[in-house]
Design a protein around this motif. Structure first.
Motif, mmCIF file in Angstrom:
data_model
loop_
_atom_site.group_PDB
_atom_site.id
_atom_site.type_symbol
_atom_site.label_atom_id
_atom_site.label_comp_id
_atom_site.label_asym_id
_atom_site.label_seq_id
_atom_site.Cartn_x
_atom_site.Cartn_y
_atom_site.Cartn_z
ATOM 1 N N VAL A 80 -4.539 7.886 4.098
ATOM 2 C CA VAL A 80 -3.626 8.517 3.130
ATOM 3 C C VAL A 80 -3.066 9.780 3.771
ATOM 4 C CG1 VAL A 80 -3.389 9.418 0.779
ATOM 5 C CG2 VAL A 80 -5.099 7.651 1.264
ATOM 6 N N THR A 121 -9.945 0.783 -4.473
ATOM 7 C CA THR A 121 -9.839 0.840 -5.926
ATOM 8 C C THR A 121 -11.160 0.337 -6.484
ATOM 9 O OG1 THR A 121 -7.457 0.452 -5.893
ATOM 10 C CG2 THR A 121 -8.629 -0.102 -7.940
ATOM 11 N N LEU A 136 -10.806 5.729 -7.316
ATOM 12 C CA LEU A 136 -10.378 5.539 -5.931
ATOM 13 C C LEU A 136 -11.370 6.259 -5.026
ATOM 14 C CD1 LEU A 136 -8.246 4.446 -3.960
ATOM 15 C CD2 LEU A 136 -6.973 6.583 -4.268
ATOM 16 N N LEU A 178 -10.659 2.239 1.904
ATOM 17 C CA LEU A 178 -10.071 2.938 0.757
ATOM 18 C C LEU A 178 -10.064 1.947 -0.398
ATOM 19 C CD1 LEU A 178 -8.543 5.552 -0.208
ATOM 20 C CD2 LEU A 178 -6.436 4.324 0.346
ATOM 21 N N LEU A 221 0.654 4.186 -1.366
ATOM 22 C CA LEU A 221 -0.023 5.466 -1.144
ATOM 23 C C LEU A 221 -0.306 5.682 0.340
ATOM 24 C CD1 LEU A 221 -1.447 7.984 -2.399
ATOM 25 C CD2 LEU A 221 -3.541 6.616 -2.462
ATOM 26 N N MET A 222 -0.678 4.614 1.032
ATOM 27 C CA MET A 222 -1.018 4.726 2.449
ATOM 28 C C MET A 222 0.220 4.871 3.339
ATOM 29 S SD MET A 222 -4.150 1.949 2.653
ATOM 30 C CE MET A 222 -4.280 2.052 4.439
ATOM 31 N N ILE A 270 0.847 -1.213 0.000
ATOM 32 C CA ILE A 270 0.000 0.000 0.000
ATOM 33 C C ILE A 270 0.878 1.257 0.000
ATOM 34 C CG2 ILE A 270 -2.214 -0.818 0.929
ATOM 35 C CD1 ILE A 270 -1.109 -0.416 3.764
ATOM 36 N N GLN A 328 -1.536 5.129 -7.589
ATOM 37 C CA GLN A 328 -0.641 4.661 -6.528
ATOM 38 C C GLN A 328 -1.301 3.637 -5.601
ATOM 39 O OE1 GLN A 328 1.648 7.928 -4.581
ATOM 40 N NE2 GLN A 328 0.664 9.229 -6.130
ATOM 41 N N HIS A 329 -2.573 3.312 -5.854
ATOM 42 C CA HIS A 329 -3.270 2.387 -4.959
ATOM 43 C C HIS A 329 -3.948 1.301 -5.778
ATOM 44 C CE1 HIS A 329 -5.137 1.324 -1.113
ATOM 45 N NE2 HIS A 329 -6.276 1.129 -1.759
ATOM 46 N N TYR A 330 -3.852 0.056 -5.298
ATOM 47 C CA TYR A 330 -4.449 -1.053 -6.030
ATOM 48 C C TYR A 330 -4.921 -2.111 -5.035
ATOM 49 C CZ TYR A 330 -4.959 -4.913 -9.370
ATOM 50 O OH TYR A 330 -5.454 -5.945 -10.128
#
Length: 502
Positions: free
Chosen positions: A381, A306, A315, A304, A161-162, A159, A283-285
């Motif tokens: 985030v 996707t 997102l 959070l 982004l996190m 993660i 940046q997040h999946y």
């Protein structure tokens, strides 16, 4: 208002959402000769709760939702509900695979995508709970492949982004499993109704059911108005399914069946924050579920996500609870007041007295400013910027209120409820999550209640459509592996390159 002669049919489905679509599609396979009609107030299918923007799109299988597991007084983790929810979702995936194989629906990428599901916690106590949860779940075949980590470097891989700009020294941990899904229930609903139309099912949009009454011969008589012309028609059916989302309670009350007495509903709306910056979206999946704050209801679990909507990557973060007296987004502000009847008045009053913490929570949520919502987002985030996020209003949910032996009078139910007449001639679906994800399981329950005389005859076809029908996958590791592999193949859930942000 012009009237017309009564028209008789075998089955009437009220509401053109994912539940009616699932029931209608199953029945067309099990009893192809039965005549079926659908009535939907709006202009198309899948517009209310089933719509892709009105729900989280999570294929609910307890892979990431912490509220499906609880810690026992002795410190162990009870995974009973998690297993049940997961097995129910497996039934849905098998049925969707059958429909794709039979070319009754197509392009599974339009309605389901493979996506990692993750649970995320912070704080020493929560980290310990998550580790115990992981150990309990990962020993079960349904949760094979789940990973746990409290290593910041590993979490940066999972993660990024996190983890970016995270300065707190508080312990954090996550679990990750790659067999999760993102489901576009709106697209799935539309595909199933297209199939039903091709099977000569009469689908009537812009038609609202005004009244439901039992006839002297045990059938059901419906008054239906064309909302454009004002013309009222009468329709008689042997079996009626009320799958109208938030609108189901009012119609159940009109049916006047004893099983529908002493049941109320409390509407809750939701808000999500949607990211507008493609660079951030990329940046997040994963779908990452956290833990609800102490005292908050299960519906408020922050996540959070996707999402893939119309094959575009999005997102979203939420939900933030809201309140409206409407039972549907397109409903009336008098829906809540009109649902209070002499038989459920005391049930509703008891619920009101017991749910003061929920009322307080909803008021607090309604008063949140955008910056306060951003602060909640920054728990996930840390470097989130207000200009990159906008608010989206999700669908209305009506939580069931009823009297129970365990909870007493006026107990609020967080789940999906079936209410059916003793003779099985009418059934209504009430409640919310995990709802759509478990639609096939719900319909099998309805078949057992409403068509017990057909179940022996239908069993071979049910096993063809749902290979694990009647079998516990949690207790059959090899069967689960085989079925999971085949559904993943048919539905295209193998690991794939993430779609670029739209």
């Amino acid at each position: 208002m012009k009237m017309s002669n009564t028209q008789t049919t075998d089955v009437i489905l009220i509401g053109a959402g994912v539940m009616s679509a699932t029931l209608g599609t199953l029945l067309k396979e099990l009893a192809p000769d039965w005549e079926m009609k659908v009535f939907e107030t709006l202009a198309e299918s899948g517009v209310e709760s089933s719509n892709e923007w009105n729900n989280a799109g999570t294929g609910h299988s307890a892979l990431c939702e912490l509220n499906y597991t609880k810690e026992n007084p002795d410190g162990s983790v009870d995974i009973t509900k998690a297993i049940k929810i997961n097995e129910q979702f497996q039934l849905s995936k098998q049925f969707w695979s059958y429909l794709v194989n039979k070319k009754q629906i197509s392009n599974p990428d339009d309605f389901i995508m493979g996506l990692p599901h993750m649970s995320y916690v912070h704080g020493e106590q929560n980290v310990q709970f998550l580790k115990k949860r992981f150990e309990a779940l990962s020993a079960n075949p349904l949760f094979e492949g789940m990973e746990f980590s409290d290593d910041p470097e590993k979490l940066k891989e999972w993660i990024p982004l996190m983890m970016q700009d995270r300065t707190s020294n508080e312990p954090i941990a996550a679990t990750k499993i790659d067999s999760g899904t993102d489901v576009n229930f709106g697209a799935l609903t539309r595909q199933m109704f297209d199939h039903l139309k091709n099977e000569n099912v009469e689908i009537n949009y812009k038609h609202k059911v005004l009244d439901i009454k039992r006839t002297d011969n045990g059938l059901w008589d419906l008054d239906v108005i064309n909302v454009e012309s004002g013309r009222v028609t009468h329709h008689t059916a042997k079996f009626v399914f009320i799958g109208a989302g938030g609108g189901s309670l009012h119609l159940l009350q009109k049916s006047d069946i004893p099983e529908g007495k002493h049941i109320g509903g409390f509407p809750v709306s939701g808000l999500f924050m949607s990211c507008t910056n493609p660079d951030v979206i990329e940046q997040h999946y994963a779908k990452v579920y956290g833990k609800a704050p102490v005292g908050a209801p299960p519906m408020s679990v922050p996540h959070l996500d996707t999402r893939y909507i119309a094959n575009k990557k999005s997102l979203l973060f939420g939900p933030f609870a809201g309140f409206s007296p409407k039972f549907l987004k397109t409903g009336s502000i008098f829906d809540l007041v009109n649902s209070v009847k002499p038989d459920n008045l005391f049930t509703m009053l008891a619920a009101g007295a017991k749910q003061m913490p929920l009322t307080k929570y909803l008021i607090q949520q309604l008063l949140l400013s955008k910056e306060q919502r951003m602060e909640e987002l920054r728990q996930f985030v840390p470097n989130a910027k207000a200009e990159d996020w906008e608010m989206v209003t999700a669908g209305q949910r009506v939580q069931v209120i009823k009297d129970t032996e365990e909870g007493g009078k006026g107990t609020l139910q967080f789940g999906t409820e079936i209410v059916s007449a003793a003779d099985g001639s009418i059934a209504a679906l009430l409640g919310a999550s995990p709802g759509a994800s478990t639609a096939v399981h719900v319909m099998i329950n309805i078949f057992n209640r409403c068509f017990p005389e057909h179940m022996e005859e239908w069993e071979p076809k049910l096993k063809e459509m749902i290979p694990s029908y009647g079998v516990s996958l949690a207790e059959n590791r090899e069967l689960f592996r085989d079925i999971n592999a085949s559904t993943a193949e048919v539905l295209g859930l193998r690991e794939k390159e993430p779609i670029q942000a739209g």
